[in-house]
Scaffold this motif. Structure first.
Motif, PDB file in Angstrom:
ATOM      1  N   ILE A  28      -2.590 -12.597 -23.623  1.00 46.48           N
ATOM      2  CA  ILE A  28      -1.777 -11.610 -22.903  1.00 46.48           C
ATOM      3  C   ILE A  28      -0.728 -10.991 -23.828  1.00 46.48           C
ATOM      4  N   PHE A  29      -0.047 -11.826 -24.579  1.00 47.69           N
ATOM      5  CA  PHE A  29       1.020 -11.355 -25.459  1.00 47.69           C
ATOM      6  C   PHE A  29       0.436 -10.525 -26.602  1.00 47.69           C
ATOM      7  N   GLY A  30      -0.709 -10.978 -27.118  1.00 51.39           N
ATOM      8  CA  GLY A  30      -1.287 -10.297 -28.266  1.00 51.39           C
ATOM      9  C   GLY A  30      -1.877  -8.947 -27.926  1.00 51.39           C
ATOM     10  N   ILE A  31      -2.618  -8.857 -26.827  1.00 50.09           N
ATOM     11  CA  ILE A  31      -3.295  -7.615 -26.483  1.00 50.09           C
ATOM     12  C   ILE A  31      -2.394  -6.657 -25.717  1.00 50.09           C
ATOM     13  N   MET A  32      -1.649  -7.172 -24.748  1.00 49.52           N
ATOM     14  CA  MET A  32      -0.885  -6.296 -23.869  1.00 49.52           C
ATOM     15  C   MET A  32       0.572  -6.144 -24.286  1.00 49.52           C
ATOM     16  N   LYS A  33       1.028  -6.968 -25.234  1.00 51.16           N
ATOM     17  CA  LYS A  33       2.423  -6.954 -25.675  1.00 51.16           C
ATOM     18  C   LYS A  33       3.376  -7.220 -24.497  1.00 51.16           C
ATOM     19  N   VAL A  78      -4.368  -9.212  -9.805  1.00 50.97           N
ATOM     20  CA  VAL A  78      -3.492  -8.530  -8.845  1.00 50.97           C
ATOM     21  C   VAL A  78      -2.145  -8.218  -9.489  1.00 50.97           C
ATOM     22  N   ILE A  79      -1.578  -9.172 -10.228  1.00 48.70           N
ATOM     23  CA  ILE A  79      -0.290  -8.948 -10.890  1.00 48.70           C
ATOM     24  C   ILE A  79      -0.392  -7.806 -11.895  1.00 48.70           C
ATOM     25  N   GLU A  80      -1.466  -7.815 -12.687  1.00 48.55           N
ATOM     26  CA  GLU A  80      -1.614  -6.757 -13.690  1.00 48.55           C
ATOM     27  C   GLU A  80      -1.795  -5.400 -13.022  1.00 48.55           C
ATOM     28  N   PHE A  81      -2.635  -5.331 -12.013  1.00 44.66           N
ATOM     29  CA  PHE A  81      -2.946  -4.055 -11.366  1.00 44.66           C
ATOM     30  C   PHE A  81      -1.745  -3.502 -10.599  1.00 44.66           C
ATOM     31  N   SER A  82      -1.010  -4.379  -9.903  1.00 49.47           N
ATOM     32  CA  SER A  82       0.077  -3.917  -9.035  1.00 49.47           C
ATOM     33  C   SER A  82       1.394  -3.711  -9.772  1.00 49.47           C
ATOM     34  N   THR A 190      -6.568  -5.533 -17.573  1.00 45.02           N
ATOM     35  CA  THR A 190      -6.672  -6.302 -16.327  1.00 45.02           C
ATOM     36  C   THR A 190      -7.472  -7.581 -16.543  1.00 45.02           C
ATOM     37  N   ALA A 191      -8.602  -7.460 -17.239  1.00 44.07           N
ATOM     38  CA  ALA A 191      -9.443  -8.632 -17.492  1.00 44.07           C
ATOM     39  C   ALA A 191      -8.730  -9.640 -18.378  1.00 44.07           C
ATOM     40  N   THR A 192      -7.983  -9.149 -19.370  1.00 40.81           N
ATOM     41  CA  THR A 192      -7.251 -10.046 -20.265  1.00 40.81           C
ATOM     42  C   THR A 192      -6.179 -10.816 -19.519  1.00 40.81           C
ATOM     43  N   PHE A 193      -5.407 -10.103 -18.695  1.00 41.31           N
ATOM     44  CA  PHE A 193      -4.354 -10.784 -17.935  1.00 41.31           C
ATOM     45  C   PHE A 193      -4.963 -11.767 -16.945  1.00 41.31           C
ATOM     46  N   ALA A 194      -6.079 -11.370 -16.327  1.00 43.26           N
ATOM     47  CA  ALA A 194      -6.757 -12.278 -15.395  1.00 43.26           C
ATOM     48  C   ALA A 194      -7.264 -13.519 -16.116  1.00 43.26           C
TER      49      ALA A 194
END
Length: 290
Positions: A28-33, A78-82, A190-194
């Motif tokens: 999560i940290f690496g891809i989405m910062k 859900v957290i990532e999308f919302s 979304t997939a990464t956070f999930a």
């Protein structure tokens, strides 16, 4: 030597779940910062879900763990999308404040739902431990260790041997170029956070039956996850895995030979040393998820 061997066995078993926490956060940290302050609450969520399915609904223990994993993936999506998708491109301070708010909300929701009374999870494993000479290990802990290793191997395979993993690594290295090559950046995020959330929930589902479950148990887990990312180096799956085992060994030996009250102190002393002498982490690899 028998006492030392017992400590190492305990550390290895704990290290597997620490590695799951670290891998999820470094993705999560690496891809989405994104500094994911909800990581510990997703860990707690997994523990409560396995308690709900196994102890309240009396479902099969292994089915309960699978259900907790699936719901962890769903909650992360859900957290990532919302929340996070609407903040794409926002400054890091805004994102951090939103994630801190989500962390507080989730923890209070767990407190209201489950109260502050500690919960325990029933499991099908024998009470008598498996004995190897002077060293013993419970069947439950052995299952936790093996299951964690399988998940670590599957995650590594997913990232390095699948088209989805290639898209994740491309997004980490250069999201703009990846988008030009046809990668769905929103879908990957979304997939990464999930995935990261699912790994955290799985760690909670595995350790919930080993320890007791409380609404605040995720606070310590989140700190350990960040510590593992620092140890292993940002974006390094192998580093996060090794960092989880190293942290567990330091904690276990510190608790065994100094004092159990210094368990967390010993691990964070290690983090301070690493930050001073190798701030990029012990196994840092530049610009890659791998």
């Amino acid at each position: 030597m028998a006492e030392f061997a017992q400590h190492i066995i305990n550390a290895l078993i704990l290290g597997g779940t620490y590695a799951l926490l670290g891998i999820g956060l470094t993705l999560i940290f690496g891809i989405m910062k994104v500094v994911n302050f909800t990581h510990g609450e997703l860990y707690t969520f997994g523990a409560y879900m396995v308690f709900f399915f196994a102890s309240i609904l009396n479902l099969n223990f292994f089915v309960s763990i699978a259900a907790a994993m699936g719901l962890g993936l769903l909650l992360g999506a859900v957290i990532e999308f919302s929340l996070l998708r609407k903040l794409r491109g926002a400054d890091i301070d805004t994102t951090m404040l939103v994630m801190i708010g989500a962390w507080i909300f989730l923890q209070n929701a767990e407190q209201m739902t489950w109260t502050g009374v500690a919960k325990s999870v029933s499991h099908p494993f024998p009470v008598d431990p498996l004995v190897f000479g002077d060293v013993s290990v419970s069947w439950l802990r052995l299952f936790v260790f093996i299951f964690a290793l399988i998940l670590i191997a599957l995650t590594y395979y997913l990232i390095h041997r699948t088209k989805f993993g290639k898209a994740m690594r491309a997004t980490f290295q250069d999201s703009d170029t990846a988008a030009l090559m046809g990668v769905n950046i929103n879908g990957i995020c979304t997939a990464t956070f999930a995935l990261g959330s699912g790994l955290a929930a799985t760690a909670g589902a595995l350790l919930g039956p080993v320890f007791v479950i409380m609404p605040t148990m995720g606070d310590g887990a989140a700190l350990k996850a960040f510590a593992i990312v620092i140890l292993g180096g940002l974006g390094n799956i192998v580093g996060a895995t090794l960092g989880g085992f190293i942290l567990a060994v330091v904690e276990e030996l510190g608790a065994g030979y100094i004092s159990s009250g210094y368990r967390d102190a010993m691990s964070f002393l290690l983090i301070i040393i690493v930050l001073v002498y190798r701030p990029t982490g012990l196994f840092a690899q530049k610009d890659r998820i791998g």
